[in-house]
Design a protein around this motif. Structure first.
Motif: not given
Length: 378
Positions: A82-91
């Motif tokens: 949940v804290e992994d910002r790169d993972f959630w920056s997605t289309q």
């Protein structure tokens, strides 16, 4: 696009996994601008949905016997994700998360899957298999002088534009003919070959940007290009799923909705032709003992690594178990120890290097729910 398509090795690892504290979670986007919104625009809602789904799974009856260290380890893994910002920056429109005390695997998908979680001794890979093997998805590339648009057509009939990063601001200049005998800052071919070479260079630049977004995808690509650029793009193309049939109209005269509609028509015709060829081959092979539409035969062949191509109904829901010899035991009702029979057969086919396609029921022969061709007679 930050899309993580599972490979055959990924499926092999996931479907062989066994641990009593295994959680499978599928989370879909739920942005304020509708279901078509990518997760990256509203990551908070997806993150909350993930936490909630895992908490519900760990609070259910099946979790009563979980050791406390396993609970703590699973919670820590989810918190870290949940804290992994790169993972959630997605289309991506959905994420699939598979966690156990041994570790965590994730996949970001363009398909919009139903949000749910399950707990058991194995990962629930069924939705992942169906989402990545259902063929009614693809891309449309609209290409004119100085204008490029890439559309993603999803299996749920939605459509969205994919941003093509890395294209030069002066892209159209690649097609402008120099007036100083063909010599400018960048070298250009001289004489009658100069325009043709410029079009190839232009299409190569576009293709590099397209491949950065879709390379690794198994979805077909439909080309909509002007008459002069269409042959140039096909000449430089290296994407193996470029469809032979294209959209013949000038894309500059078509809006995104019309491009998507025509693109789907091309994809449907292309897919229908492939299935018709396969059904004809299926009939020929069945007469020689190398194909079947019976689950029990297919399960045994899949367990022995003998299935070449498997097609199964996307809506198949029958559950049960399949043992190490391929014997099928259907279940009257789903339990914590049963699983989708078609999904389990598909997993075994993928582990042995076979091809799997989730299809609509009408695409299967003889009204069957599952059908397969074999590498040798059984």
């Amino acid at each position: 696009m930050s899309i993580d398509l599972p490979t055959a090795d990924d499926f092999a690892e996931l479907t062989r996994h066994r641990h009593a504290s295994s959680v499978s979670v599928y989370v879909a986007s739920s942005g304020s601008d509708g279901d078509s919104s990518p997760i990256g625009r509203h990551p908070e809602s997806a993150q909350i949905a993930l936490r909630t789904a895992v908490s519900d799974a760990l609070a259910g009856g099946a979790a009563a016997e979980l050791p406390a260290p396993d609970r703590e380890r699973l919670s820590a893994l989810i918190d870290e994700l949940v804290e992994d910002r790169d993972f959630w920056s997605t289309q991506a429109r959905s994420v699939a998360v598979f966690a156990s005390p041994e570790g965590l695997r994730t996949f970001r998908l363009m398909n919009r899957l139903r949000t749910h979680a399950s707990l058991g001794d194995r990962f629930d890979t069924g939705p992942l298999i169906r989402a990545t093997t259902f063929a009614h998805s693809g891309f449309v590339l609209a290409l004119t002088k100085g204008s490029v648009q890439l559309l993603s057509l999803e299996s749920d009939a939605s459509c969205h534009e994919v941003e093509l990063a890395g294209l030069p601001d002066d892209l159209g200049l690649e097609l402008q003919t120099a007036d100083n005998e063909g010599r400018m800052d960048r070298q250009r071919a001289d004489g009658n070959q100069r325009p043709k070479a410029q079009r190839r260079d232009y299409c190569s630049t576009v293709q590099e940007a397209v491949l950065r977004q879709i390379n690794g995808s198994n979805h077909p690509l439909v080309l909509a290009a002007t008459s002069d650029l269409e042959p140039a793009y096909r000449e430089v193309n290296t994407y193996r799923r470029l469809v032979e049939e294209g959209i013949t109209a000038n894309p500059a005269s078509l809006g995104s909705g019309e491009l998507a509609r025509r693109g789907r028509e091309v994809l449907d015709r292309n897919y229908a032709a492939q299935l018709a060829d396969w059904r004809e081959r299926f009939g020929t092979l069945r007469a020689h003992g190398r194909a079947s539409a019976k689950l029990r035969d297919i399960a045994k062949a899949a367990t022995a690594g003998q299935v070449d191509v498997l097609l199964f109904d996307l809506t198949a829901e029958r559950e049960g178990t399949i043992d190490e010899y391929g014997h099928v035991t259907p279940a009257e009702e789903p339990t914590a120890h049963t699983y989708g029979l078609a999904d389990e057969v598909a997993a075994r086919v993928l582990r042995s290097g076979g091809t799997v396609k989730a299809v609509r029921g009408a695409d299967l022969p003889d009204g069957a729910k599952i059908a397969a061709t074999f590498r040798s007679a059984i």
